[in-house]
Scaffold this active site. Structure first.
Site, short mmCIF file in Angstrom:
data_model
loop_
_atom_site.label_atom_id
_atom_site.label_comp_id
_atom_site.label_asym_id
_atom_site.label_seq_id
_atom_site.Cartn_x
_atom_site.Cartn_y
_atom_site.Cartn_z
N ARG A 1 3.52 -8.03 -3.57
CA ARG A 1 2.23 -8.21 -3.39
C ARG A 1 1.60 -8.85 -4.49
NH1 ARG A 1 0.42 -3.93 -0.16
NH2 ARG A 1 -1.49 -5.10 -0.30
N ASN B 1 -2.18 -1.90 -3.62
CA ASN B 1 -2.57 -2.94 -4.65
C ASN B 1 -3.79 -2.95 -5.22
OD1 ASN B 1 -0.91 -5.35 -5.22
ND2 ASN B 1 -2.34 -6.61 -3.83
N PRO C 1 -3.51 0.27 4.19
CA PRO C 1 -4.49 1.21 3.73
C PRO C 1 -3.71 2.27 2.64
CG PRO C 1 -3.48 1.91 5.92
CD PRO C 1 -3.07 0.37 5.60
N GLU C 2 -4.89 2.51 1.65
CA GLU C 2 -4.26 3.30 0.33
C GLU C 2 -4.56 4.73 0.78
OE1 GLU C 2 -4.60 1.59 -3.31
OE2 GLU C 2 -5.01 -0.52 -2.49
N LYS D 1 0.50 7.90 1.84
CA LYS D 1 0.14 7.03 3.16
C LYS D 1 0.52 7.47 4.17
CE LYS D 1 0.15 2.81 -0.03
NZ LYS D 1 0.50 1.42 -0.16
N ARG E 1 10.53 13.36 -0.66
CA ARG E 1 10.85 12.08 -1.18
C ARG E 1 9.70 11.29 -1.78
NH1 ARG E 1 11.86 10.22 4.52
NH2 ARG E 1 10.24 8.74 4.92
#
Length: 274
Positions: free
Chosen positions: A263, A171, A2-3, A52, A130
């Site tokens: 990917r 992606n 999931p984005e 995410k 981060r």
């Protein structure tokens, strides 16, 4: 995987369904039982998505000291399943449910996450620190991402997938935003102009906000679809993503694909030649 728009929808739905209520927490699978017991009886105070990652803030009580947050990263297979039951017994868990959160009206089941753990405020901050700029966080500064991109010999198609550079892009957004910008995904970050980066960032903000609203990723303009009016069909939703070998919607050249950062990358070799 999931984005970022999906994680923000998770956060919004969780807060709307469970926020401000005393929750029952359990781990039907058993793998999170000890931590779930610490959440049981607490109130969900806030949700905070970053890229995410999703953080859920539970109101402290004497028995919950020190204050802890729930940190979730869905990974490739994780999913939240929300059901409304309005006071009746919720449906039994389906599959390996790591965590179940229930109020009087709703139940949220978390299945298959990469990460599901309780963290302290300093640990939450360390994760935020981060992660890169998130197009869906109003306070995110694209300058921070630009400082890394314009010094890098790595291709922009790879840089956009690095969560420490830009958080939340996956992606689909990677392929589509570069096509819309007419940028070769293999162009080194240091060769990207500032104007190009500003355009990519602004487009990510617009596309990802639209994804939050609709629950799907649609990147094509109406004039570039087979059906130019009404809601975009699935077949019309993207310019290049998962369209290898099919004609480019703009120039007709077959869309190319290659593996980049583990990917599948998709791009038009003509429209994105520069």
């Amino acid at each position: 995987m999931p984005e970022g728009h999906s994680i923000r929808r998770d956060a919004t739905q969780a807060k709307a369904a469970l926020g401000g209520q005393v929750l029952r927490a359990s781990s039907p699978q058993g793998r999170f039982a000890e931590s779930a017991a610490l959440l049981d009886g607490l109130v969900l105070r806030a949700t905070d998505p970053h890229g995410k990652h999703l953080f859920l803030d539970f109101a402290p009580t004497p028995r919950s000291k020190p204050v802890r947050w729930l940190h979730v990263h869905r990974g490739l297979y994780g999913v939240w399943m929300l059901q409304r039951h309005d006071g009746v017994e919720p449906l039994p868990p389906r599959g390996a449910v790591r965590l179940r959160l229930s109020s009087e009206t709703h139940t949220a089941d978390l299945r298959g996450p990469t990460a599901c753990d309780l963290v302290t405020p300093p640990e939450v901050q360390a994760i935020h620190d981060r992660l890169g700029a998130d197009p869906l966080r109003p306070e995110s500064d694209p300058e921070r991402a630009w400082e890394r991109i314009h010094r890098s010999r790595v291709g922009i198609g790879a840089l956009l997938m690095q969560q420490e550079v830009v958080a939340g892009v996956g992606n689909v957004y990677r392929a589509e935003v570069l096509f819309r910008a007419r940028v070769d995904p293999y162009r080194q970050g240091r060769d990207l102009t500032r104007a190009e980066w500003d355009g990519i960032w602004a487009d990510l903000v617009e596309l990802m906000r639209a994804g939050v609203r609709s629950g799907r990723i649609v990147t094509t303009l109406p004039q570039d679809r087979e059906r130019t009016s009404g809601r975009a069909r699935r077949v019309d939703a993207h310019y290049v993503y998962r369209r290898a070998g099919e004609p480019c919607r703009v120039c007709g050249t077959p869309v190319r694909t290659a593996v980049l950062v583990a990917r599948n990358l998709f791009w038009c070799p003509v429209c994105q030649a520069h």
